[in-house]
Design an enzyme around this catalytic site. Structure first.
Site, PDB file in Angstrom:
ATOM      1  N   GLU A   1      38.574 -30.837 -22.389  1.00  0.00           N
ATOM      2  CA  GLU A   1      39.195 -31.065 -23.697  1.00  0.00           C
ATOM      3  C   GLU A   1      40.095 -32.294 -23.665  1.00  0.00           C
ATOM      4  OE1 GLU A   1      42.573 -27.531 -23.410  1.00  0.00           O
ATOM      5  OE2 GLU A   1      40.641 -27.051 -24.314  1.00  0.00           O
TER       6      GLU A   1
ATOM      7  N   HIS B   1      53.995 -24.087 -14.057  1.00  0.00           N
ATOM      8  CA  HIS B   1      53.384 -23.006 -14.842  1.00  0.00           C
ATOM      9  C   HIS B   1      54.102 -21.681 -14.726  1.00  0.00           C
ATOM     10  CE1 HIS B   1      50.469 -25.995 -15.696  1.00  0.00           C
ATOM     11  NE2 HIS B   1      50.151 -26.106 -14.435  1.00  0.00           N
TER      12      HIS B   1
ATOM     13  N   ARG C   1      47.625  -8.722 -22.222  1.00  0.00           N
ATOM     14  CA  ARG C   1      48.570  -7.830 -21.550  1.00  0.00           C
ATOM     15  C   ARG C   1      49.923  -7.941 -22.243  1.00  0.00           C
ATOM     16  NH1 ARG C   1      48.631 -12.751 -18.648  1.00  0.00           N
ATOM     17  NH2 ARG C   1      50.704 -13.682 -18.757  1.00  0.00           N
TER      18      ARG C   1
END
Ligand code: MV4
Length: 459
Positions: free
Chosen positions: A200, A235, A291
């Site tokens: 992308e 992250h 989740r």
């Protein structure tokens, strides 16, 4: 409603789930590794089963032992928390086929959203804006070159089975691309057993904004607003807040309704999060987490809704206890994750035994933590000590409250990220809400604290 639930997790999230169960009059079963025998989740539970040695593979990731523990204790349902087996479709499937309730989305939703490239295709088909790029996985270099030329460089190559930042590679030009695709495929194969990658357009400095969703088995899906999670390092999120200051006017409504539309397209049930990248007035779907997430308390504090209780009741077949029109957003909430890590040694985890500990309290302060004086943080599991969540009527009040709460924090015996968090919150750029996923790359941390470095240094 279930009478007994097994919590297939440890740490603060196991306590969080058990607290919801006990308020609902539901008995709880803890599972634990040998190292965790003295943990609070074992004490909080009505029953506990030791499921094996400390390495996660032999305990918290061991499907059979957890299902056996549920059978032995006659638990009627399993809540997986986050991490560990929470997004393992095979586990969810095994739980269901053993006649045990699964407190989460359907195994097929977990599986479909687990393939990031398929998830993106499904959302595109549902009319949710996605980042321009390949339709599904790219099979060869020729196709990669064609897609990259079409969307323009730089591009990013992502592992279809990756997610959360693992298995990504940026290519700046044609020369970079062939090599980047090869490396990305090899990395994806070895990390996830699946070499598929997709491409992308690379956005240079987007915000990470995610939408909290809840669905029941009767077709109702609601959103509970968004969370801004741009302040992260490798992250790992460090600070999350709601609402996102960048979503003004129509943009917020457009983003939230796109998320609901996407969840409706896959008949989503339970709690889930749709992650978006936001750049200027544009937003793009990135991936969906099937989740409950670490940062869910931020949403709970601005909405007053208990996400875990809703997960439990919808898993038992009940309708959501409220509709979209009932959701009111009040004020602003910020969460800081306090980790046992040393910011001066590249955030190296610092397991060890906690000496004196004082966690903050007072008006508008919530602390979710499993630690106590004398508790030993194990090297086998993640190093989070506590989540401190502060609510205020305005962002400014929430922020000042957080600085006050962090001032109260004392965690002796291990290094922690408390001072680092306080330094970020004191930064004018943080205070003005000038955030992006590159936020921390602009700073350097050393013994003198947090300093803005020049963009040249930051690279
Ligand atoms: C991106 C991106 C820029 N452009 N995709 C990182 C986590 C993974 N879920 C996807 N990630 C990114 N994808 C395009 N097309 C930048 C990131 C990214 C990022 C995203 C969210 C939060 C923090 C981040 C840190 C670095 C890069």
């Amino acid at each position: 409603m279930f009478k007994k639930i097994l919590v297939a997790n440890r740490g603060e999230i196991a306590l969080r789930v058990m607290r919801a169960c006990h308020e609902l009059g539901i008995q709880t079963v803890a599972v634990h590794s040998e190292a965790d025998v003295d943990s609070l989740h074992v004490r909080f539970a009505d029953e506990a089963v030791c499921i094996g040695p400390n390495p996660p593979n032999q305990s918290y990731l061991n499907l059979n032992r957890i299902i056996s523990a549920a059978e032995i204790t006659s638990a009627e349902a399993i809540h997986p928390g986050y991490g560990f087996l929470s997004e393992n479709a095979e586990f969810a499937e095994a739980v269901v086929s053993c006649g045990i309730g699964w407190i989460g989305p359907s195994p097929s939703a977990i599986e479909r959203m687990g393939n990031k490239s398929l998830a993106k295709d499904m959302m595109r088909q549902a009319g949710v804006p996605v980042i321009p790029g390949s339709d599904g996985a790219v099979s060869d270099e020729k196709e990669a070159l064609r897609v990259a030329a079409e969307v323009g460089y730089p591009v990013i190559i992502k592992a279809a089975s990756g997610g959360g930042g693992r298995g990504m590679r940026v290519a700046r030009d044609e020369q970079d691309l062939a090599n980047a695709v090869l490396i990305a495929r090899a990395e994806a194969e070895s990390a996830f057993g699946d070499p598929s990658v997709y491409i992308e357009k690379y956005l240079p400095a987007p915000r990470h904004v995610e939408v909290q969703l809840l669905g029941d088995s009767h077709g109702t899906i609601v959103h509970l607003g968004e969370r801004e999670c741009s302040v992260q390092r490798r992250h790992q999120k460090l600070i999350e807040e709601s609402p996102c200051v960048a979503l003004t006017g129509q943009l917020r409504e457009k983003l939230l309704s796109a998320a609901v539309k996407g969840a409706q397209a896959i008949n989503y049930t339970s709690a889930g999060t749709m992650e978006f990248l936001v750049q200027g007035e544009e937003f793009y779907f990135m991936e969906m987490n099937t989740r409950i997430q670490v940062e869910h308390p931020v949403t709970e504090m601005v909405t007053g809704r208990d996400l875990i209780k809703e997960m439990i009741s919808v898993a038992a077949g009940q309708s959501l206890s409220f509709g979209q029109k009932d959701v009111r957003f009040v004020g602003h909430a910020i969460e800081c994750r306090i980790n046992a890590e040393d910011p001066e040694r590249d955030f190296m985890p610092c397991p060890g035994t906690i000496g004196f500990v004082h966690l903050p309290g007072g008006m508008g302060v919530r602390v979710d933590s499993h630690v106590y004086q004398g508790y030993t943080i194990s090297p086998f599991y993640d190093s989070m000590i506590a989540k401190v969540i502060c609510h205020g009527l305005s962002r400014d009040e929430a922020l000042r409250r957080m600085l006050r709460a962090l001032d109260e924090c004392v965690v002796d015996g291990v290094k922690s990220t408390i001072d680092f968090q306080r330094a970020i919150l004191s930064e004018p750029r943080f205070q003005s809400g000038d955030l992006s996923t590159r936020f921390l790359q602009g700073y350097r941390w050393d013994e003198s604290g947090l300093t803005l470095q020049s963009l040249v240094e930051a690279g």
